[in-house]
Write an enzyme that holds these catalytic residues in place. Structure first.
Site, PDB file in Angstrom:
ATOM      1  N   ALA A   1       2.036   5.124 -14.774  1.00  0.00           N
ATOM      2  CA  ALA A   1       1.031   6.190 -14.607  1.00  0.00           C
ATOM      3  C   ALA A   1       0.173   5.877 -13.385  1.00  0.00           C
ATOM      4  CB  ALA A   1       0.158   6.282 -15.849  1.00  0.00           C
ATOM      5  N   LYS A   2      -0.572   6.821 -12.952  1.00  0.00           N
ATOM      6  CA  LYS A   2      -1.524   6.606 -11.848  1.00  0.00           C
ATOM      7  C   LYS A   2      -2.525   7.745 -11.843  1.00  0.00           C
ATOM      8  CE  LYS A   2      -1.957   3.542  -8.490  1.00  0.00           C
ATOM      9  NZ  LYS A   2      -1.536   2.134  -8.609  1.00  0.00           N
ATOM     10  N   GLY A   3      -3.661   7.514 -11.228  1.00  0.00           N
ATOM     11  CA  GLY A   3      -4.646   8.580 -11.146  1.00  0.00           C
ATOM     12  C   GLY A   3      -5.581   8.350  -9.986  1.00  0.00           C
TER      13      GLY A   3
ATOM     14  N   VAL B   1      -1.367  11.168 -13.608  1.00  0.00           N
ATOM     15  CA  VAL B   1       0.062  11.445 -13.777  1.00  0.00           C
ATOM     16  C   VAL B   1       0.691  10.357 -14.635  1.00  0.00           C
ATOM     17  CG1 VAL B   1       2.279  11.590 -12.556  1.00  0.00           C
ATOM     18  CG2 VAL B   1       0.219  12.601 -11.533  1.00  0.00           C
TER      19      VAL B   1
ATOM     20  N   ASP C   1      -7.596   0.284  -8.566  1.00  0.00           N
ATOM     21  CA  ASP C   1      -6.679   0.407  -7.436  1.00  0.00           C
ATOM     22  C   ASP C   1      -7.562   0.535  -6.194  1.00  0.00           C
ATOM     23  OD1 ASP C   1      -3.690   0.761  -6.736  1.00  0.00           O
ATOM     24  OD2 ASP C   1      -4.597   2.444  -5.701  1.00  0.00           O
TER      25      ASP C   1
END
Ligand code: NAD
Length: 456
Positions: free
Chosen positions: A120-122, A75, A161
């Protein structure tokens, strides 16, 4: 030792609190927006909605020959300030909404710490503890392949992460590089091993940033009766990349580490833990629990034990409606993302326990990720001293800005200028450091949005 990530994930439930990650993000944004003059509903919607969501489902052949389908997401929440930047998380309970909420945190974090990235992140919904190394490598490579050109060194940059690490970043880089030969692809991912273009200081950066932020906050009389880290009793939840480093750095700064924990539970010793022994035991047994000369405690007891500084460095929603009244710390430093729920924010503010919020306290990680990205682009290698000095400057500056804004907001409230932020109970709530940090970040973002103009 194989155990499930999902077990023991949240403390005794969080009562009746709505922990829908999107609702939580919206509530926090609304709270900050109420302190900003003239923010239109349209702009609040713009700051709420993720810019792009990519969901991929892909098959992986497991070690026993069976085929399993995994779901992954990536995202980008906002890229007004620059390309997307954010970690990849592997967790069995990861949802698309979690990733959206975490991506928005990255937007505020990058704006607050002033690195030219968007948020952002995923991640992939999977339990790394139940996978072999080969299976994890296959999942990582296939996930990156499926994302294709949705990621890139100047469009969306990845990082570690929860339950991903340097090794994962090496696979990410290698996969992307194989798909895009003939150019410098190192800046597509940060947190890489050193010999693959990783930066000195990146592995420790999140913990070191927590240390610098805490030192600065205490020096500014943020906690009455606690002027410095030296001599402070500290408790750390989580003993992974961030938690183990935070524990070590705080101890080196003179704190007494009285308790640490991992997903299996916690250990404590009032006289201080031998962190080297903790690390060795964890390495050998897969958990900190059971180390000699320590007493075992539950994660719930650890969160409410008496101490000066509590540092959650594991999962989200740990300090919540059901335990915030019992938190025994004078200061909470959010090394983890979103470890405190909205109800807990209000309870802690009323109890006068400051929370150094995630977007400030753990921003050291993305800051040194930015340094890694710059070094990769320039094919440079900076010395550790230079990196830590630059990090210190950024952390101190951000703390100063947030504290100044916090004090302004509290002053306004005392003067009872108007009835903004009425909180969940309909009474006026004192602004906390999270609101102040969000206000600083959002103002910066709005300024640049205004300068760029809304396309077309
Ligand atoms: P990690 O996977 O290396 O470590 C996670 C640790 O949390 C492990 O020790 C695990 O056993 C423990 N844990 C899991 N469930 C727990 C529970 N219920 N109670 C207590 N401990 C539990 O992950 P990490 O990279 O150290 O990330 C930790 C947190 O910090 C996450 O919230 C992440 O989003 C945040 N964060 C990480 C970075 C980074 O650079 N890695 C940067 C900013 C924020």
């Amino acid at each position: 030792m194989v155990d499930s990530q999902a077990s023991n994930d949240s403390p005794e439930g969080c009562g009746m609190e709505d922990l829908d990650p999107l609702q939580v993000s919206r509530w926090r944004l609304q709270r900050a927006a109420s302190c900003l003059d003239g923010l239109s509903d349209g702009m609040i919607d713009f700051l709420t909605a993720p810019k792009r969501i990519v969901t991929v489902n892909f098959p992986v052949q497991m070690g026993d020959g069976t085929v399993r389908i995994f779901e992954g997401h990536r995202v980008i929440h906002n890229r007004v300030l620059g390309p997307g930047k954010g970690g990849i998380r592997f967790h069995s309970e990861l949802t698309r909404d979690d990733v959206c909420a975490l991506a928005s945190l990255m937007t505020w974090k990058c704006a607050l710490i002033e690195v030219p990235f968007g948020g952002a992140k995923g991640g992939v919904a999977c339990d790394t503890k139940a996978l072999t190394t080969d299976e994890l490598r296959h999942i990582t490579r296939r996930y990156i392949t499926e994302l294709g050109d949705n990621i890139g060194p100047h469009t969306d940059i990845l990082a570690p992460d929860l339950y991903s690490d340097q090794q994962t970043m090496a696979w990410v880089y290698d996969t992307y590089d194989v798909m895009h030969p003939g150019r410098n692809n190192r800046p597509v991912v940060t947190g890489k091993p050193l010999d693959l273009g990783g930066s000195l200081g990146r592995r420790e950066a999140t913990g070191r940033g927590c240390l610098y932020a805490t030192e600065r906050f205490l020096a500014q009389a943020g906690v009455p009766g606690l002027p410095e880290i030296r001599g402070a009793k500290v408790i750390v939840q989580g003993f992974g990349n961030v938690g183990s480093v935070v524990a070590r750095l705080f101890q080196q700064a003179g704190a007494v580490l009285v308790a640490v924990s991992d997903s299996q539970g916690g250990i404590c010793n009032e006289n201080g833990l031998d962190l080297e022994a903790v690390a060795t035991f964890k390495e050998e047994h897969g958990t900190v629990v059971g180390l000699q000369d320590t007493r075992s405690i539950t994660n719930e007891d650890l969160l409410t034990a008496a101490c000066d500084i509590l540092i959650p460095a594991a999962l989200g929603d740990q300090i919540c409606e059901t335990n915030a009244e019992r938190v025994g710390a004078k200061l909470i430093v959010e090394a983890a993302n979103s470890p405190t729920t909205p109800a807990a924010d209000l309870i802690l503010a009323r109890r006068g326990i400051p929370v150094l919020p995630d977007i400030l306290a753990n921003a050291g990680g993305v800051t040194v990720s930015y340094f890694e990205w710059v070094q990769n682009i320039e094919n440079e290698h900076w010395e550790l001293e230079e990196i830590n000095q630059k990090l210190l400057k950024k952390m101190h500056h951000a703390v100063d800005e947030v504290v100044a804004r916090w004090r302004e907001l509290l002053k306004e409230l005392m003067e009872n200028v108007d009835g903004r932020d009425t909180g969940a109970a309909g009474v006026q709530e004192p602004a906390d450091l999270r609101v102040a940090a969000l206000v600083v970040a959002i103002e910066r973002l709005l300024q640049v949005t205004d300068e760029r103009g809304i396309w077309p």
